[in-house]
Design a protein around this motif. Structure first.
Motif, PDB file in Angstrom:
ATOM      1  N   ARG A   1      63.528   0.874 -38.624  1.00 58.46           N
ATOM      2  CA  ARG A   1      64.331   2.011 -39.091  1.00 58.46           C
ATOM      3  C   ARG A   1      65.826   1.746 -38.887  1.00 58.46           C
ATOM      4  O   ARG A   1      66.663   2.014 -39.765  1.00 58.46           O
ATOM      5  CB  ARG A   1      63.904   3.264 -38.314  1.00 58.46           C
TER       6      ARG A   1
ATOM      7  N   ALA B   1      65.034   6.512 -51.580  1.00 57.00           N
ATOM      8  CA  ALA B   1      65.315   7.281 -50.371  1.00 57.00           C
ATOM      9  C   ALA B   1      64.659   8.635 -50.436  1.00 57.00           C
ATOM     10  O   ALA B   1      64.099   9.024 -51.435  1.00 57.00           O
ATOM     11  CB  ALA B   1      66.824   7.437 -50.201  1.00 57.00           C
TER      12      ALA B   1
ATOM     13  N   ASN C   1      67.980   1.867 -42.117  1.00 54.17           N
ATOM     14  CA  ASN C   1      68.681   3.135 -42.295  1.00 54.17           C
ATOM     15  C   ASN C   1      69.855   3.359 -41.355  1.00 54.17           C
ATOM     16  O   ASN C   1      70.558   4.360 -41.485  1.00 54.17           O
ATOM     17  CB  ASN C   1      67.712   4.313 -42.106  1.00 54.17           C
TER      18      ASN C   1
ATOM     19  N   THR D   1      73.378   2.175 -44.184  1.00 52.22           N
ATOM     20  CA  THR D   1      72.943   3.520 -43.849  1.00 52.22           C
ATOM     21  C   THR D   1      72.432   4.249 -45.079  1.00 52.22           C
ATOM     22  O   THR D   1      71.357   4.823 -45.084  1.00 52.22           O
ATOM     23  CB  THR D   1      74.112   4.305 -43.215  1.00 52.22           C
ATOM     24  N   GLN D   2      73.260   4.225 -46.177  1.00 50.53           N
ATOM     25  CA  GLN D   2      72.747   4.801 -47.418  1.00 50.53           C
ATOM     26  C   GLN D   2      71.994   3.691 -48.132  1.00 50.53           C
ATOM     27  O   GLN D   2      72.525   2.959 -48.944  1.00 50.53           O
ATOM     28  CB  GLN D   2      73.891   5.337 -48.282  1.00 50.53           C
ATOM     29  N   ASP D   3      70.749   3.543 -47.789  1.00 54.62           N
ATOM     30  CA  ASP D   3      69.947   2.403 -48.211  1.00 54.62           C
ATOM     31  C   ASP D   3      69.866   2.320 -49.733  1.00 54.62           C
ATOM     32  O   ASP D   3      69.677   3.323 -50.411  1.00 54.62           O
ATOM     33  CB  ASP D   3      68.541   2.530 -47.630  1.00 54.62           C
TER      34      ASP D   3
ATOM     35  N   ASN E   1      63.760   8.744 -40.194  1.00 52.55           N
ATOM     36  CA  ASN E   1      65.184   8.815 -40.502  1.00 52.55           C
ATOM     37  C   ASN E   1      65.552  10.062 -41.302  1.00 52.55           C
ATOM     38  O   ASN E   1      66.699  10.194 -41.739  1.00 52.55           O
ATOM     39  CB  ASN E   1      65.630   7.580 -41.298  1.00 52.55           C
TER      40      ASN E   1
ATOM     41  N   THR F   1      61.475   3.372 -48.005  1.00 50.75           N
ATOM     42  CA  THR F   1      62.357   3.107 -46.869  1.00 50.75           C
ATOM     43  C   THR F   1      62.742   4.359 -46.094  1.00 50.75           C
ATOM     44  O   THR F   1      63.569   4.285 -45.198  1.00 50.75           O
ATOM     45  CB  THR F   1      63.642   2.403 -47.348  1.00 50.75           C
ATOM     46  N   ASN F   2      62.154   5.484 -46.455  1.00 52.27           N
ATOM     47  CA  ASN F   2      62.515   6.722 -45.784  1.00 52.27           C
ATOM     48  C   ASN F   2      61.267   7.450 -45.314  1.00 52.27           C
ATOM     49  O   ASN F   2      60.370   7.744 -46.103  1.00 52.27           O
ATOM     50  CB  ASN F   2      63.328   7.621 -46.721  1.00 52.27           C
TER      51      ASN F   2
END
Length: 795
Positions: free
Chosen positions: A442, A783, A446, A777-779, A715, A692-693
């Protein structure tokens, strides 16, 4: 079928070689888990018609003393055990003392019973009814009819064979004068237990004058019975301890090497899957790890309340010592019920139907005893921060076989269903390893940003013609025991709630409801249009695949054409609910009339192809298990790899309190805290890098649960909701709204960075303006939207 000559040929190997072979077999069948049963010992009577020369349990009648414990005395012990967290009430007593002693017959008559076994049945029923402890019976030799009668009030029964050598019953032998110790009598009773379909405990007693060959012959006799009936759930290898005041007070006790040799041979004879046990209180603490190295996978019953009345000189080891002795060998200690997981899984065969519910309510998804009193929705307490989630321990994880799996997952390699299931089965140090790996992943994907969306739930109707066993929200037109009446919101009310949400800063409304028998596809189109008419800029996140499919069918449209109409009307994204468990084996139990796995996937595949993203969910912790969860995750992952349309994954723990299938005794109390944490952690690993989230549902988990999940791969915390009625209907008590200030405060207190977002995962500030964060951070991948963690609550 094994024969004695073949087994003897194995037995001549060095004891350490035998132990290595036995340990490998044990690991094949049981992995790293070594179990024990938290119990109370209830000696209903110490009168016995037998006179074993090593026994101090059996006592003759004494003037002024009652022959039997009273029901009140039995319940006092059982209640103390329940308060101490025990699950088992072990009833041990002498063989049919009324056949030898008049005082026993007279007292039974006074108690209103014709036999010791009849009184035992009454005592066990009282324990079940008053305390919830599960009885295990050791009343001696019984007929098939007697075993069947006691099966109605006990989840398991037992009779030690001790030895198959008739020689020990001859004059001068330890069993001389004990008619119930004749080997064939005991073997016949053990066979009768198999015919009665009673999960059964048996084993041998070593060091009472038998030879090694005779031990092996006894084990082979038990194996033959188990091969015929399948009922022996555990084999005990018990070492003789001499006791003052007995005829064998000066007899030599077996050496540790003899015990280890016999344990190893028992494991080799019975194979990888049998539960092999040795009582820990009959071995020095420093030698306990040797018993594990010899092939045991169970310590038997251990009581924090009562002594071992059969071996009163040998105190139970403290649980911390037992855990330490287990973990030093690389194993994990796990509590169980008196009936083992394999027999619980096949309970229709092995457990009386009246006992199914008491058993189900005590187990976790693997069939072991639940740890702690926490359940989703506000029941019980999350473990204290800093304490190990499975009760403590210092076991190292460097040699964990799961390390290679977590490395593989973190590299983005697809795990198979058995590999994912093994991650879900992690306990103690292995569990910590999985959670730590998920959190590391994570952080890599993220960063420390934890996002949320300001939204409102609008459940436009709770009338539904489906009968899902987990759902306490939906109501039929006429239903029994309703907590509230059925409703169907007018469009004007929907619009009013949308406008109010917009005024309060919401950027999303999440709309779902029951499948109303009068609704058609036109109804759902009118709801979307009404929302857009009220607030054109409000994002509409609406309609599960079940509603989409029902809407298309009622209008006679192909799915693709109907979804196009919804999108044109203003639908923005779909919630990934109605997924429950994407394994039809489970769906047939919990929602047999609902769409099946492939139909759910078909709706999502079609929506994604039209540019309609969706979330994905799992509703877990009821009648499902690790293999079902693994299949679900793989189906989500595979579709995501195909379409890229899922925005997130949201685990939804089953809230049991008002759910119909729980109230009918058919479901567990939701996942344990260990299972809840692992679901988030394993999802993070198994879905990487395609989803990814990972979001946690504060409605289900509460604030303490959310904090723990933030360290387990999560996340995103989903939406503030404003109104949430589905989890509340199921019995959850965590509230209907989580304010923005409260959300940000919780995230900050966890050492993370709070970040508001839109449904499409665009980061915004509190005035709605875009916020640009570092790429990590803003993958850049798909999301989370996080809008509806509670809908439908059990779904």
């Amino acid at each position: 079928m094994l024969n004695i000559d073949e087994v003897l040929s194995w037995s001549h190997s060095d004891v350490r070689e035998l132990m290595e072979r036995a340990a490998a077999l044990r690991d094949e069948g049981h992995g790293r888990v070594v179990s024990y049963s938290p119990k109370v010992f209830i000696p209903l009577t110490k009168l016995c018609r037998d006179v074993c020369h090593y026994c101090t349990f059996a006592q003759p009648p004494r003037a002024g003393q009652r022959a039997y414990m009273s029901i009140d005395e039995v319940l006092d012990i059982a209640r103390a055990g329940a308060d101490a967290g025990c699950h088992e009430a072990l009833f041990t007593l002498g063989d049919k003392p009324e056949l030898r002693y008049k005082v026993a017959r007279d007292e039974l008559k006074e108690l209103g019973h014709t036999s010791t076994l009849a009184y035992l049945r009454a005592a066990a029923q009282a324990v079940l009814d008053e305390t919830g402890l599960l009885p295990h019976m050791n009343p001696g030799v019984m007929t098939q009819a007697e075993l069947r009668d006691l099966r109605a009030v006990s989840v398991s029964q037992g009779l030690m064979l001790e030895s198959s050598s008739a020689r020990l019953c001859e004059k001068g032998g330890p069993h001389h004068g004990s008619p119930d110790k004749r080997p064939q009598v005991r073997l016949d009773s053990i066979a009768a237990a198999g015919a009665a379909r009673a999960p059964f405990t048996s084993g041998i007693l070593i060091g009472i004058g038998e030879t090694r060959r005779e031990r092996l012959e006894a084990l082979l006799a038990l194996k033959d019975l188990h091969d015929t009936h399948g009922h022996i759930q555990e084999i005990i290898v018990q070492n003789f301890r001499r006791k003052p005041g007995t005829k064998m007070h000066a007899a030599p006790e077996p050496a540790l090497e003899e015990l280890l040799w016999t344990i190893a041979m028992a494991r080799i004879i019975f194979g990888p899957h049998m539960n092999v046990q040795a009582p820990p209180n009959l071995t020095l603490d420093e030698s306990l790890p040797d018993l594990i190295h010899a092939g045991i996978n169970d310590w038997g019953g251990v009581s924090p309340v009562t002594p071992d009345h059969v071996n009163p000189e040998a105190a139970w080891p403290h649980l911390d010592k037992l855990r330490a002795a287990t973990e030093v060998t690389g194993k994990t200690l796990a509590p169980r019920l008196p009936v083992y997981p394999d027999y619980i899984e096949e309970r229709d065969t092995w457990i009386d139907p009246a006992l199914h519910t008491p058993v189900i309510r005590k187990i976790d998804a693997a069939g072991y005893a639940r740890s702690g009193d926490w359940s989703p929705g506000g029941v019980g307490h999350w473990p204290e921060p800093g304490k190990h989630l499975n009760g403590g321990g210092t076991q190292r994880t460097t040699d964990s076989p799961l390390a290679s799996l977590t490395d593989k997952a973190m590299a983005g390699v697809r795990l198979d269903e058995n590999e994912i299931a093994s991650l879900f089965n992690a306990r103690a140090a292995d569990e910590a390893l999985v959670i730590r790996a998920a959190d590391d992943l994570r952080r890599t994907v993220n960063g420390d940003t934890v996002s949320y969306v300001v939204n409102r739930n609008i459940n436009y109707t709770n009338i539904c013609y489906f009968g899902c066993g987990f759902c306490a929200f939906s109501k039929g037109r006429v239903a029994e025991n309703l907590r509230e009446r059925g409703y169907d919101l007018p469009l004007a009310e929907v619009q009013a709630r949308v406008s109010e949400a917009w005024q309060r800063g919401a950027t999303e409304v999440c709309l779902q409801g029951g499948i109303h028998p009068d609704y058609t596809g036109a109804t759902y189109l009118s709801i979307v249009r009404a929302v857009k008419q009220a607030q054109p800029d409000m994002h509409v996140h609406a309609f599960s695949p079940l509603e989409i499919r029902q809407g298309a069918e009622t209008l006679g449209l192909p799915l693709r054409d109907y979804l196009k109409e919804l999108k044109q009307a203003g639908l923005g994204t779909l919630p990934g609910t109605a997924a429950e468990i994407l394994d039809d084996e489970i769906r047939q139990i919990i929602c047999p009339d609902k769409l099946n796995t492939e139909q759910w996937l078909e709706v999502m595949r079609t929506a994604h192809s039209l540019g309609l993203n969706s979330t994905s969910t799992i509703m877990f912790g009821h009648v499902d298990g690790p293999l079902n969860w693994a299949r679900h995750l793989l189906r989500i992952r595979d579709l995501q790899e195909e379409t890229g349309g899922f925005t997130e994954f949201v685990p939804l723990p089953f809230v049991h309190m008002e759910a119909p299938m729980y109230r009918k005794g058919r479901a567990r109390k939701g996942p344990t805290f260990r299972e809840a944490l692992l679901m988030h952690a394993v999802a993070r690993l198994a879905l990487h890098p395609h989803i990814t989230n990972i979001q946690a549902s504060w409605v289900k988990l509460g604030m303490d649960g959310i904090k723990a999940c933030l360290d387990a791969g999560v996340n995103d915390l989903g939406g503030t909701l404003m109104n949430e009625s589905i989890s509340r209907a199921a019995g959850a008590s965590h509230g209907q709204e989580f304010t923005v200030a409260g959300m940000r405060e919780l995230i900050t207190a966890a050492g993370r960075v709070p970040q508001r977002r839109t449904t499409r995962y665009e980061f915004i500030n509190e005035t709605g303006d875009p916020v640009h964060l570092p790429a990590m951070t803003q993958d850049p991948g798909i999301a989370t939207r996080g809008g509806c963690p509670a809908s439908p609550a059990s779904s």
